[in-house]
Design a protein around this motif. Sequence first.
Motif, mmCIF file in Angstrom:
data_model
loop_
_atom_site.group_PDB
_atom_site.id
_atom_site.type_symbol
_atom_site.label_atom_id
_atom_site.label_comp_id
_atom_site.label_asym_id
_atom_site.label_seq_id
_atom_site.Cartn_x
_atom_site.Cartn_y
_atom_site.Cartn_z
ATOM 1 N N UNK A 45 -3.507 -11.541 -8.859
ATOM 2 C CA UNK A 45 -4.571 -10.644 -9.321
ATOM 3 C C UNK A 45 -5.263 -9.983 -8.134
ATOM 4 N N UNK A 46 -5.547 -10.755 -7.091
ATOM 5 C CA UNK A 46 -6.203 -10.205 -5.899
ATOM 6 C C UNK A 46 -5.322 -9.164 -5.213
ATOM 7 N N UNK A 47 -4.018 -9.426 -5.129
ATOM 8 C CA UNK A 47 -3.103 -8.473 -4.509
ATOM 9 C C UNK A 47 -2.969 -7.216 -5.355
ATOM 10 N N UNK A 76 5.849 -9.517 -1.483
ATOM 11 C CA UNK A 76 5.675 -10.648 -2.399
ATOM 12 C C UNK A 76 5.512 -10.146 -3.833
ATOM 13 N N UNK A 77 4.749 -9.073 -4.019
ATOM 14 C CA UNK A 77 4.605 -8.530 -5.367
ATOM 15 C C UNK A 77 5.960 -8.100 -5.926
ATOM 16 N N UNK A 133 9.245 -4.327 -9.275
ATOM 17 C CA UNK A 133 8.709 -2.963 -9.382
ATOM 18 C C UNK A 133 9.224 -2.113 -8.218
ATOM 19 N N UNK A 134 9.971 -1.062 -8.525
ATOM 20 C CA UNK A 134 10.551 -0.210 -7.486
ATOM 21 C C UNK A 134 9.472 0.425 -6.614
ATOM 22 N N UNK A 135 8.292 0.627 -7.198
ATOM 23 C CA UNK A 135 7.192 1.211 -6.426
ATOM 24 C C UNK A 135 6.750 0.278 -5.302
ATOM 25 N N UNK A 136 6.744 -1.035 -5.585
ATOM 26 C CA UNK A 136 6.384 -2.000 -4.550
ATOM 27 C C UNK A 136 7.456 -2.057 -3.458
ATOM 28 N N UNK A 177 0.219 -17.481 0.389
ATOM 29 C CA UNK A 177 -0.087 -18.563 -0.543
ATOM 30 C C UNK A 177 0.655 -18.386 -1.866
ATOM 31 N N UNK A 178 0.678 -17.152 -2.363
ATOM 32 C CA UNK A 178 1.375 -16.888 -3.623
ATOM 33 C C UNK A 178 2.869 -17.156 -3.493
#
Length: 598
Positions: free
Chosen positions: A34-36, A76-77, A90-93, A329-330
């Motif tokens: 959520x923070x990322x 990581x996302x 997600x290709x955007x990431x 951490x994630x």
Amino acid sequence: MRLLLALFLAAAIGLPPPMAPPGPAAELPGKYFHLMEAAIGAIEQPLTSDPLPSLKSLETRPGWRHFPSALLVAAVLYARQHPANPRYGDARMLSLALRIGDLLARENEQGNFTARLDHHRDTYMWLEAYRLLERELGEPRRMRWRRQIESNVAELAQATAQRQDRPAYQSPFLGTSPNHFSLWASTVYLAGRVFGNKEWERLGGRVMHRFAVEELSPDGYWGEHSSAGPTTGYNYLTAAGLALYWEHSHDPAALEALRRATDFHKYFTYPNGQPVELLDDRRRHVYVSPWAHYGFSNFPDGRRYAEFLTSFYRPGELRLEHLGRVAQNALYYHEGPLAPIPQDGTSYKHRLNVPAAIRKSGPWVVCLSGLISTQALTSQYYLDRQGHLSIFHERLGLIVTGANSKRQPELATFWEKVQGQVLHLPLSSRLRMSDASDRLALAYQSFFSILEVPAPSVNRLALRFTIARRGGSGEAQLNLQLCLKAGEALETGAGRRLVLGGDEISLGPQELAGWLRHSGWTLHFDSRARLTWPVYPYNPYADGPEKEIEHAVGLLSFPLRSRREAESEGRNGVQEIAFTLEADNGGRQAARPARREK
């Protein structure tokens, strides 16, 4: 599988078994994602508006130092599959991560990446992102990134190899900080695993194993300047290096060391998530650390501790390097049951093997330190261990700080003048704890002091210093650093009311008249006291005094009587200085009418 292996090894080395969760389901690693997610738009924006930004231009933005941390956030996302991560795949990431990685390659080729302070922390971020995205890079980009990362790791490996056999992994022997050395060696170790470089893997592994087996104190910290005490804030960084090594080596010694580090940190953390400043010989003011949560998460109470720390983070408020550590951490977080931590209870106490301890009694948290260490005269970064008492209140925050300083004996708990020299460090100490009263004794050249802290009530805490002069007539003084806040009112027993600002204030015994009230608390004290505001403590990173009023303290000082004065008063050479600290109730009125001063 990682969790099962961790639990198996925990049992093998005698660690406590998992405990049942104390309440609802864990919030982590969901909050990390959520923070990322909340920050990723702000990271994308400058890269969209300027296709070829420089690291220099990006890092001039507030909170954007160590911009390469953004690469790991995007990676990581994209790569970490989890129900709480809607950006997985997600290709955007992926596109964002590739743009940032290409930027780093270009900046490294031009020499700009390594010209920045602590770029080794950014090399780790880049290496980890490479590991996650290697299959997505394509051959030309993969080779370009690898070539640049390896060039940086080669320098870290050389620096690590030069220091691997030093007598101790502490600054006087290393010529750098132990937290740096831990992060260098763990990055070298990971690079060896990622790139198939066995020499790097062996080198990093030897150093990290020694950090776990030889360098960690029985109390769970790595002393940066000496073994005399911890460097609390930077201990998280050293633990993060060890946690990374554990993730890829599964060395049981590393897990056992993480167990002890978890114990140290969970006890010496205030209810607001900040590490206890009293024990730190490098920093006076600290933050709620995002480092090493995943290392703590190998244990049920460590998972609860990580959750406790993360509860203080708000979306969009983390600086970029801390967001990179959230991503770490994630990536490595070990999910599982929770167990209570000290902050979940109404009371606890913990005593270290060195003379330092903490006790929580209802809303009050008192930390005592009898730590004694040599002065690091030639290093601007190490403070003198001159503070010995901190008082925190759950609702009111830190009231009396024992934060250390340098070249400022006036901020020491005690100073004395002997043969024309001002001395401010104790010669010896003794700490004793009991449920009735905790006692800290400190011995100096011309006197010794015994501080007694009886068990407090809900709204009242008492302190008593008993000082015995051993002779001589030189000056000596007791000092408390009060956490006063600019913009808030200060009331005194003489009926004065001032709103604190940047103007200097000096109030003597008649103006104080035995008590002062500020920010929800009232302190009653010896009538000979003097208060000075604002006093700007030493900043080790500027090698000079702080400049911001938020870091100023109020200095409450008490002259010590000479032995002759004390004997003339029938005290057998003994002086007592007592304090009573009260947490004010709601709209309670001042003890005497107060007149307002502008």
